[in-house]
Enzyme design. Structure first.
Site, PDB file in Angstrom:
ATOM      1  N   PRO A   9     -17.099  25.503  48.699  1.00  0.00           N
ATOM      2  CA  PRO A   9     -18.551  25.366  48.643  1.00  0.00           C
ATOM      3  C   PRO A   9     -19.035  24.116  47.910  1.00  0.00           C
ATOM      4  CG  PRO A   9     -17.814  27.133  47.193  1.00  0.00           C
ATOM      5  CD  PRO A   9     -16.637  26.737  48.043  1.00  0.00           C
ATOM      6  N   ASN A  10     -20.075  23.534  48.494  1.00  0.00           N
ATOM      7  CA  ASN A  10     -20.792  22.377  47.934  1.00  0.00           C
ATOM      8  C   ASN A  10     -20.026  21.058  48.017  1.00  0.00           C
ATOM      9  OD1 ASN A  10     -23.143  23.921  47.038  1.00  0.00           O
ATOM     10  ND2 ASN A  10     -21.740  24.839  45.568  1.00  0.00           N
ATOM     11  N   ARG A  17     -24.444  15.677  44.889  1.00  0.00           N
ATOM     12  CA  ARG A  17     -24.269  16.597  43.756  1.00  0.00           C
ATOM     13  C   ARG A  17     -23.633  15.893  42.552  1.00  0.00           C
ATOM     14  NH1 ARG A  17     -18.996  20.498  44.411  1.00  0.00           N
ATOM     15  NH2 ARG A  17     -20.039  21.505  42.661  1.00  0.00           N
ATOM     16  N   TYR A  22     -18.791  13.966  40.069  1.00  0.00           N
ATOM     17  CA  TYR A  22     -18.002  13.912  41.301  1.00  0.00           C
ATOM     18  C   TYR A  22     -17.982  12.540  41.984  1.00  0.00           C
ATOM     19  CZ  TYR A  22     -18.178  18.953  40.664  1.00  0.00           C
ATOM     20  OH  TYR A  22     -18.060  20.218  40.147  1.00  0.00           O
ATOM     21  N   ASN A  73      -9.083  22.392  47.949  1.00  0.00           N
ATOM     22  CA  ASN A  73     -10.051  22.364  46.854  1.00  0.00           C
ATOM     23  C   ASN A  73     -10.995  23.548  47.066  1.00  0.00           C
ATOM     24  OD1 ASN A  73     -12.018  21.992  44.975  1.00  0.00           O
ATOM     25  ND2 ASN A  73     -12.365  19.823  45.406  1.00  0.00           N
ATOM     26  N   ALA A  76     -15.930  26.155  43.567  1.00  0.00           N
ATOM     27  CA  ALA A  76     -16.279  27.226  42.615  1.00  0.00           C
ATOM     28  C   ALA A  76     -15.464  28.504  42.843  1.00  0.00           C
ATOM     29  CB  ALA A  76     -17.765  27.539  42.705  1.00  0.00           C
ATOM     30  N   GLU A  97      -3.296  22.608  44.980  1.00  0.00           N
ATOM     31  CA  GLU A  97      -4.680  22.776  44.520  1.00  0.00           C
ATOM     32  C   GLU A  97      -5.205  21.419  44.048  1.00  0.00           C
ATOM     33  OE1 GLU A  97      -4.831  25.172  40.986  1.00  0.00           O
ATOM     34  OE2 GLU A  97      -7.019  25.198  40.915  1.00  0.00           O
ATOM     35  N   HIS A  99      -8.703  19.250  42.517  1.00  0.00           N
ATOM     36  CA  HIS A  99     -10.083  19.183  42.026  1.00  0.00           C
ATOM     37  C   HIS A  99     -10.434  17.733  41.782  1.00  0.00           C
ATOM     38  CE1 HIS A  99     -10.189  23.476  41.670  1.00  0.00           C
ATOM     39  NE2 HIS A  99      -9.021  23.429  41.079  1.00  0.00           N
ATOM     40  N   ARG A 106     -13.784  20.745  31.212  1.00  0.00           N
ATOM     41  CA  ARG A 106     -15.150  21.207  31.484  1.00  0.00           C
ATOM     42  C   ARG A 106     -15.395  22.612  30.893  1.00  0.00           C
ATOM     43  NH1 ARG A 106     -16.716  20.063  37.539  1.00  0.00           N
ATOM     44  NH2 ARG A 106     -18.775  20.512  36.646  1.00  0.00           N
TER      45      ARG A 106
HETATM   46  C1  DQA Z   1     -14.318  21.261  41.771  1.00  0.00           C
HETATM   47  C2  DQA Z   1     -14.422  21.851  40.356  1.00  0.00           C
HETATM   48  C3  DQA Z   1     -15.048  23.232  40.416  1.00  0.00           C
HETATM   49  O1  DQA Z   1     -15.130  23.770  39.103  1.00  0.00           O
HETATM   50  C4  DQA Z   1     -16.437  23.147  40.990  1.00  0.00           C
HETATM   51  O2  DQA Z   1     -17.006  24.448  41.099  1.00  0.00           O
HETATM   52  C5  DQA Z   1     -16.498  22.431  42.285  1.00  0.00           C
HETATM   53  C6  DQA Z   1     -15.651  21.255  42.482  1.00  0.00           C
HETATM   54  C7  DQA Z   1     -13.788  19.816  41.745  1.00  0.00           C
HETATM   55  O3  DQA Z   1     -13.418  19.331  42.813  1.00  0.00           O
HETATM   56  O4  DQA Z   1     -13.794  19.170  40.700  1.00  0.00           O
HETATM   57  O5  DQA Z   1     -17.304  22.743  43.151  1.00  0.00           O
HETATM   58  O6  DQA Z   1     -13.383  22.034  42.509  1.00  0.00           O
END
Ligand code: DQA
Length: 143
Positions: A9-10, A17, A22, A73, A76, A97, A99, A106
């Site tokens: 998501p997002n 964002r 990011y 990735n 959230a 995984e 990020h 964080r």
């Molecule tokens: C994320 C880190 C997560 O905590 C966050 O909710 C994201 C992006 C990252 O790519 O840094 O949406 O996965």
């Protein structure tokens, strides 16, 4: 070698964002970079992004027997989803995984990763480059 590049998501709102966290690159920019790196590494990629947990579960299930590895990735859902962990365990496809941000530096709620138990390794805090490292890692560690 076939890899699924799966984003949660997002991630579709990259660029808009929280650029301080990011970066300024958009999701389209990420897709362009992924295509370039796939060509350089001689791997075939399929990219999929969803804002919905069940869609991501479905996509992982669909990947069974279809891909050699997953770059994931979960955004959230990393910090909440036992369903995604179970899906990864069920198909047992080698997964890395990723990020974009350094989640370890964080908020407390980002310190838990449910999916991590089903992943070969985690790459975080390296921006888009982390996806490239994940692809390289899978290329080295599969077959
Ligand atoms: C994320 C880190 C997560 O905590 C966050 O909710 C994201 C992006 C990252 O790519 O840094 O949406 O996965």
């Amino acid at each position: 070698m076939k890899l699924l590049i799966l984003n949660g998501p997002n991630i579709n709102l990259l660029g808009l964002r929280e650029p301080a966290v990011y970066g300024n690159g958009t999701y389209a920019d990420l897709l362009d970079s992924l295509a370039l790196w796939a060509a350089e590494l001689d791997v075939e990629i399929t990219c999929y992004q969803s804002n919905h947990e069940g869609d991501l579960v479905d996509r992982i299930q669909k990947a069974y027997g279809q891909v050699d590895g997953i770059v994931f990735n979960p955004a959230a859902y990393t910090h909440t989803s036992i369903a995604l962990l179970d899906a990864l365990k069920a198909v047992a496809i080698p997964t890395v995984e990723v990020h974009i941000s350094d989640v370890s530096a964080r908020e407390d709620f980002r310190q838990i990763s449910y999916v991590r138990a089903a992943c070969l390794t985690t790459i975080a805090g390296k921006g888009f480059e982390g996806y490239r490292e994940a692809m390289e890692y899978l290329k080295e560690h599969i077959g």
